[in-house]
Design an enzyme around this catalytic site. Structure first.
Site, PDB file in Angstrom:
ATOM      1  N   ASP A 196     -13.048   7.959   6.985  1.00 43.64           N
ATOM      2  CA  ASP A 196     -11.755   7.288   7.120  1.00 43.64           C
ATOM      3  C   ASP A 196     -11.031   7.457   5.786  1.00 43.64           C
ATOM      4  OD1 ASP A 196      -9.645   5.417   7.110  1.00 43.64           O
ATOM      5  OD2 ASP A 196     -10.667   4.164   8.587  1.00 43.64           O
ATOM      6  N   ASN A 209       0.806  -1.219   0.000  1.00 42.93           N
ATOM      7  CA  ASN A 209       0.000   0.000   0.000  1.00 42.93           C
ATOM      8  C   ASN A 209       0.843   1.276   0.000  1.00 42.93           C
ATOM      9  OD1 ASN A 209      -2.445  -1.408   0.033  1.00 42.93           O
ATOM     10  ND2 ASN A 209      -2.433  -1.573   2.265  1.00 42.93           N
ATOM     11  N   GLU A 234     -15.804   5.709   4.111  1.00 48.20           N
ATOM     12  CA  GLU A 234     -14.395   5.821   3.743  1.00 48.20           C
ATOM     13  C   GLU A 234     -14.295   6.666   2.482  1.00 48.20           C
ATOM     14  OE1 GLU A 234     -12.356   2.037   3.634  1.00 48.20           O
ATOM     15  OE2 GLU A 234     -13.663   1.207   5.184  1.00 48.20           O
ATOM     16  N   SER A 246     -11.061  -0.130   0.426  1.00 46.87           N
ATOM     17  CA  SER A 246      -9.780  -0.824   0.307  1.00 46.87           C
ATOM     18  C   SER A 246      -9.802  -2.064  -0.568  1.00 46.87           C
ATOM     19  CB  SER A 246      -9.278  -1.215   1.700  1.00 46.87           C
ATOM     20  OG  SER A 246     -10.189  -2.118   2.320  1.00 46.87           O
ATOM     21  N   HIS A 302     -14.503  -0.428   6.919  1.00 49.23           N
ATOM     22  CA  HIS A 302     -13.459  -1.264   7.519  1.00 49.23           C
ATOM     23  C   HIS A 302     -13.896  -1.805   8.880  1.00 49.23           C
ATOM     24  CE1 HIS A 302      -9.463  -2.067   9.377  1.00 49.23           C
ATOM     25  NE2 HIS A 302      -9.154  -2.418   8.147  1.00 49.23           N
ATOM     26  N   LYS A 328      -0.269   3.994   4.511  1.00 48.53           N
ATOM     27  CA  LYS A 328      -0.496   3.750   3.085  1.00 48.53           C
ATOM     28  C   LYS A 328       0.374   4.709   2.271  1.00 48.53           C
ATOM     29  CE  LYS A 328      -3.879   1.168   4.752  1.00 48.53           C
ATOM     30  NZ  LYS A 328      -4.057   0.927   6.211  1.00 48.53           N
ATOM     31  N   HIS A 373      -7.050   5.294   2.377  1.00 43.84           N
ATOM     32  CA  HIS A 373      -6.545   5.052   1.023  1.00 43.84           C
ATOM     33  C   HIS A 373      -6.699   6.268   0.112  1.00 43.84           C
ATOM     34  CE1 HIS A 373      -5.894   0.741   1.753  1.00 43.84           C
ATOM     35  NE2 HIS A 373      -6.963   0.831   2.517  1.00 43.84           N
TER      36      HIS A 373
END
Length: 368
Positions: free
Chosen positions: A186, A38, A161, A165, A124, A218, A189
């Site tokens: 969140d 990542n 998010e 992910s 997540h 990440k 990523h």
């Protein structure tokens, strides 16, 4: 312990029979042919980040020697929190050892002040664990309409998010922000990769009201996380957040390395790295399209090939590993049954030759 050992052995047998037993393996030193990392911008190996970590070790030692409220909040931690607040246009930031700890701290700290929490179904695990069942609902993935429909008369919080992910798809953040509810994103990523200047969710939201989780493992290339938001919320967690109060602070050297990585992201070099990353992603998708390899739609470094059956995903992963090509094999319970997939992460450090070699390996999996 005998009863426990027997029960765990039975559990292991059940998982192994279902091809769902996992074991640790020692990862090799990162190479340009690793497609399971990542580290999207390659900052884990950036000389400025490494030098900042080394200098921090020299100045402050290997550990913080205590929790943030005792002796673990040092000058590099303060600089990092100020840097995050300025960069993301929030009041302040609070540092944690991991994104999981940051999310758990906020969930446990704030849920009692809401009548309802609405979470994207694919959020997540760190955003789900420990929630009282009566307080939360999971709306269909990316469904702003359902979230709007489910809003209650009391106080509501929407949790999502920025980039998910498993497939690299982005949330419609501006639409969620327009709903009459508090918003928590969140940005694991997204930060460093999406939005103007790599500012992630902060660059895509219409204002600075949303609470942000900013993991550093990440695109930032280090480790740890921060909650970035309003003064009142973060001061509350300093006083009531058990994950913050009772955990040893991240080392000052680590905070210095994170600051250095963010400085690179903010610089003209950071923009050049992001442009190179976009070019690598486009090239990979172009080669896959020409080879007849079906990719899930995504402009993010996360690229996935849905294979369905777990046995097939494991077989593809092993064939690639036999060619020294490392990709993520994602299967239940991480994803729903019947949706096992190959998860490929493209980074700015991948060369044209490495990407071509990966696509050739994927073509062999496809024909076999």
């Amino acid at each position: 312990m005998e009863r426990l050992t027997l029960s765990l052995a039975q559990h292991r047998q059940q998982r192994q029979a279902a091809l769902r037993w996992r074991s640790l393996r020692v990862a090799q030193v990162p190479t340009r042919d690793a497609f399971n990392r990542n580290d999207y911008l390659g900052l884990a190996q950036h000389p400025q980040v490494i030098a900042a970590f080394q200098q921090g070790l020299s100045d402050y030692g290997c550990g913080s020697a205590g929790s943030p409220l005792i002796c673990g909040y040092q000058a590099p931690h303060q600089r990092l929190t100020q840097q995050l607040a300025e960069w993301l246009e929030r009041d302040s930031a609070l540092l944690f050892s991991s994104g999981f700890a940051a999310n758990q701290c906020a969930l446990k700290g704030f849920h009692a002040y809401y009548d309802q929490l609405l979470l994207d179904r694919l959020c997540h695990a760190s955003l789900l664990a420990g929630l009282p069942p009566r307080k939360w609902r999971r709306f269909p993935h990316q469904s702003v309409a359902t979230a709007r429909q489910w809003l209650g008369e009391g106080t509501n919080s929407i949790i999502t998010e920025s980039v998910f992910s498993m497939d690299g798809d982005q949330a419609p953040l501006a639409e969620f922000a327009a709903l009459p509810a508090d918003l928590w994103v969140d940005d694991a990523h997204g930060i460093g990769v999406i939005g103007k200047g790599g500012r992630g969710a902060a660059a895509l939201l219409p204002d600075s009201h949303a609470l942000l989780t900013i993991p550093f493992g990440k695109a930032i290339g280090v480790m740890g996380a921060a909650l970035v938001g309003g003064t009142a919320e973060l001061e509350y967690l300093v006083n009531e957040g058990r994950e913050f109060i009772y955990s040893t602070a991240m080392p000052a050297a680590q905070a210095a390395a994170i600051s250095a990585a963010i400085t690179v992201i903010q610089s003209p070099e950071g923009e050049q790295i992001r442009q190179r990353l976009r070019e690598r992603i486009a090239r990979f998708r172009e080669l896959c399209r020409a080879a007849g390899i079906a990719l899930h739609p995504s402009e993010h470094p996360i690229q996935t090939i849905w294979l369905g059956a777990e046995q097939l995903a494991l077989a593809w992963g092993q064939r690639l590993a036999d060619q020294q090509l490392d990709c993520g094999v994602i299967r239940p319970p991480t994803v729903p049954a019947g949706s096992a997939r190959l998860r490929i992460t493209i980074t700015a450090n991948h060369t044209e030759a490495a990407i071509v070699r990966l696509v050739e390996g994927l073509k062999q999996c496809l024909t076999n």
